[in-house]
Design an enzyme around this catalytic site. Sequence first.
Site, PDB file in Angstrom:
ATOM      1  CG  HIS A 296      -0.518 -11.000   0.900  1.00  0.00           C
ATOM      2  ND1 HIS A 296      -0.932 -11.901   1.860  1.00  0.00           N
ATOM      3  CD2 HIS A 296       0.709 -10.554   1.316  1.00  0.00           C
ATOM      4  CE1 HIS A 296      -0.004 -11.996   2.801  1.00  0.00           C
ATOM      5  NE2 HIS A 296       0.996 -11.188   2.504  1.00  0.00           N
ATOM      6  CG  HIS A 301       0.448  -7.564   5.373  1.00  0.00           C
ATOM      7  ND1 HIS A 301       1.041  -8.121   6.478  1.00  0.00           N
ATOM      8  CD2 HIS A 301       0.841  -8.330   4.313  1.00  0.00           C
ATOM      9  CE1 HIS A 301       1.776  -9.169   6.114  1.00  0.00           C
ATOM     10  NE2 HIS A 301       1.657  -9.318   4.800  1.00  0.00           N
ATOM     11  CD  GLU A 341       2.754 -12.749   5.617  1.00  0.00           C
ATOM     12  OE1 GLU A 341       1.572 -12.985   5.314  1.00  0.00           O
ATOM     13  OE2 GLU A 341       3.427 -11.840   5.095  1.00  0.00           O
TER      14      GLU A 341
HETATM   15 FE   LIG Z   1       2.698 -10.776   3.647  1.00  0.00          FE
END
Ligand SMILES: [Fe+2]
Length: 463
Positions: A296, A301, A341
């Site tokens: 993730h 990111h 997000e």
């Molecule tokens: Fe995150």
Amino acid sequence: MKTDTSGVPGRGLSFSEDAGPTKETALTKSLGKWDSLVWEEEEGRATLILTFTLWNVKKAGFSKAAKIFEAFETKIHHLESRQAKTSTNTVDDLEFFVKCEVHNSDASALINSLKRVAEDVKAHREDKVPWFPKKIRDLDKCHHLITKYEPDLDHGHPGYTDPEYRKRRAFFTDLAFSYREGDPLPRVEYSAQETATWREVYRKLSSLYPTHACKQYLDAFQQLEKYCGYQEDSIPQLQDVSRFLKERTGFQLRPAAGLLSSRDFLASLAFRVFQSTQYIRHSSSPMHSPEPDCCHELLGHVPMLADKEFAQFSQDIGLASLGSLDADIEKLSTLYWFTIEFGLCKQNGSIKAYGAGLLSSYGELKFALSNKPEYKPFDPEVTAVHPYQDQTFQPVYFIAENFEDAKAKLQSYALKIQKPFTLHYDPFTCSIEVLNTPQKVKTTLKQMKEDLKNLCFALENIS
Ligand SMILES: [Fe+2]
């Protein structure tokens, strides 16, 4: 940022002459709205406002209290007493009002000790301006975890019944908790099984990026593959990725043990620090993780943090969070959720993804850009209070016109958050300055003027 002058230190810090019949009335009037300010903390020292009552002061009551202040090396800024209003006994029953400075780590012990010798001890601090980091090394105190999704505690976690996985997670937890600002980021040797999980996620997601990810993401991803070891056969090291980001936008990574509290996580963004997990999801569930993991962070990111505009947007959310009350932290974390997000943006007539939760989830990335969900324009006032979904796909996504527009809207929103001070981030010292004196504002302005002069000169030279 709005400044509430009732928060100026030293103003209104005494019992009111016209105090009403109860202590609370007197105290409320005397404190004003923002008088007990934790932003007065310097070098680990906190300013406290204390009120307490001592019965029969003549019988050494005050000397016991004084010894406690002495034992904690408390610096008293202001001390005032008056006859206790609720006393039915003697003139020797007194209420005290103390403004004092004590080492941050001693504040609770001081209050508890005082409770042993005095009645009705009240400390006015946490519910006014919550503590926030001012130097990058203060982030060593910002690692409070939300433990609900951890494999040790969550029965639904894919690693819950795997003792080896839980042992491995304990190893990563130790790495994160023993990290201190300035340490080299720990390098990790990943197992063949961990690498196989990474490979599966990497292959599947990267097949979607060309059609689903925004341009900024694609540009950075290409750079990461070229210069930073992004490939399906090995999990990139945080140290290498952090160095890459630092060169592009000044962002750096810091190891995190898991899902952090919103306040701690957002605070780190103010310093351009991204708290990143280093473990990988359980191999039995490569396409789903109930908590953030390195797939993730690294695939979702990191590429976006390499974009200057997006990096500034991220830092702005972090800066807005510093010293904010819990209700505002909740709104800012909801904004974070629907942008960093799960954000979508317009690009060349179509909609693309820039949110990390989307770019690290094959299923939701496809869903978000299908015609199934509802789309709304990004408007911080609306987005900040919109219900969000952390168990399944979002039913609603917010679309930004572009990052510049989203950044401008966020900055306007942040200005409306009520705080008794204005903050300035100093990129030279990586620290937050509270602009609470005219001199501090003048010094900051002087630096800006010099920068501006230099830029005007550069413009003249090239035009
Ligand atoms: Fe995150």
